[in-house]
Design an enzyme around this catalytic site. Sequence first.
Site, mmCIF file in Angstrom:
data_model
loop_
_atom_site.group_PDB
_atom_site.id
_atom_site.type_symbol
_atom_site.label_atom_id
_atom_site.label_comp_id
_atom_site.label_asym_id
_atom_site.label_seq_id
_atom_site.Cartn_x
_atom_site.Cartn_y
_atom_site.Cartn_z
ATOM 1 N N SER A 85 0.839 -1.192 0.000
ATOM 2 C CA SER A 85 0.000 0.000 0.000
ATOM 3 C C SER A 85 0.884 1.257 0.000
ATOM 4 O O SER A 85 1.690 1.430 -0.908
ATOM 5 C CB SER A 85 -0.970 -0.058 1.194
ATOM 6 O OG SER A 85 -2.049 0.814 0.997
ATOM 7 N N HIS A 235 -7.368 -5.992 0.500
ATOM 8 C CA HIS A 235 -6.227 -5.082 0.471
ATOM 9 C C HIS A 235 -5.078 -5.576 1.360
ATOM 10 O O HIS A 235 -3.916 -5.400 1.034
ATOM 11 C CB HIS A 235 -6.680 -3.682 0.895
ATOM 12 C CG HIS A 235 -5.613 -2.645 0.788
ATOM 13 N ND1 HIS A 235 -4.892 -2.448 -0.375
ATOM 14 C CD2 HIS A 235 -5.119 -1.769 1.688
ATOM 15 C CE1 HIS A 235 -4.009 -1.468 -0.180
ATOM 16 N NE2 HIS A 235 -4.120 -1.050 1.061
#
Length: 254
Positions: A85, A235
Site C-alpha cells: 500500500s 487489500h
Amino acid sequence: MLLHSRIEGEGKPLVIIHGFLGMSDNWKTLGTQFANEGFQVHALDLRNHGKSFHSEDFSYDIMVEDVKQYCDYHKLADISIIGHSMGGKVAMLLATTYPELVSKLIVADIGPKYYAPHHQTILAALNAVDFSKKPSRGEVEEIVSGYIKDFGTRQFLLKNLYWAAPEQLAFRFNLKVFNEKIETIGTALPFENIFYKEALFLRGDKSDYILDSDFETIYHHFPKSKIETIKNAGHWLHAENPIDFFNYVIDFIK
C-alpha cells in the site's frame, strides 16, 4: 534520525515496508519465513509510524530518503524490497530514484497512479478517541467500533495502542500529522520515473486498488513487471492469504 527496524536472519537483504498506519510488527510471521529461506530481513517502521521518530515533514520523497539513509547505514546493496500500500509507493519511488540499490521490487496491492483520499472513516474513528480521559483498551475499541465494523481493520489499527505511561494509553503513530497531510498518501509516481529491472505486483482478488485498467500505467513505469492476483484476499493480502503471498514472493526473489 534512523528508522526503527526488526532485523532477522542472514543472507541477501530483503527490506519490507508496511502500509499507512501499519508497522514492522505486522510482518513478524512472514519476516521469519523469509529469514528461514536465507534472507536478512529488515522490516522497517516508516517515520511517524511504529517505533520510528515523529516529524512534521511527511512526503514520499522524504520517506524514500529515510529508507536510503537506513540502507546506507546498514551497508545494504542489491536489495529486494516489498512494499504494501503506502509502503508500495515508497518502494516504487525508491526503486525508480535509486535503481542501483534495488535488484527486485515487490509491490503489494497499490499502483503508481493517484488515489483520492479514502481514509476519512478511519481517521474519524482514531480522532474520536480522547486519551485525556485515560480510556482502557476496551473503551478505545468500543469507540473505534462505532466507526469501523470490520473486525480485521479494527485489530490492525488497535495494534498501534501502547502504554505511554502507567494508566495512559496512546497511539504509536503521529495522528496529528496524518490529519494535516492525508493528501500526501495518494500522490502518483512521477510520470518520468521508470525502473528497468524486474518487478512483481500482487493484488487481492477482493481489492479494488489495482484494476485491470491500471496495468498500462504499471507497465509504463515498470516494463519488466509481472502482475499476479492473490485469491481470497482483499487489500491486506499478506495477512488474508499469507501462504500464496509468501509463495509468489519467494519464487520471485529466489
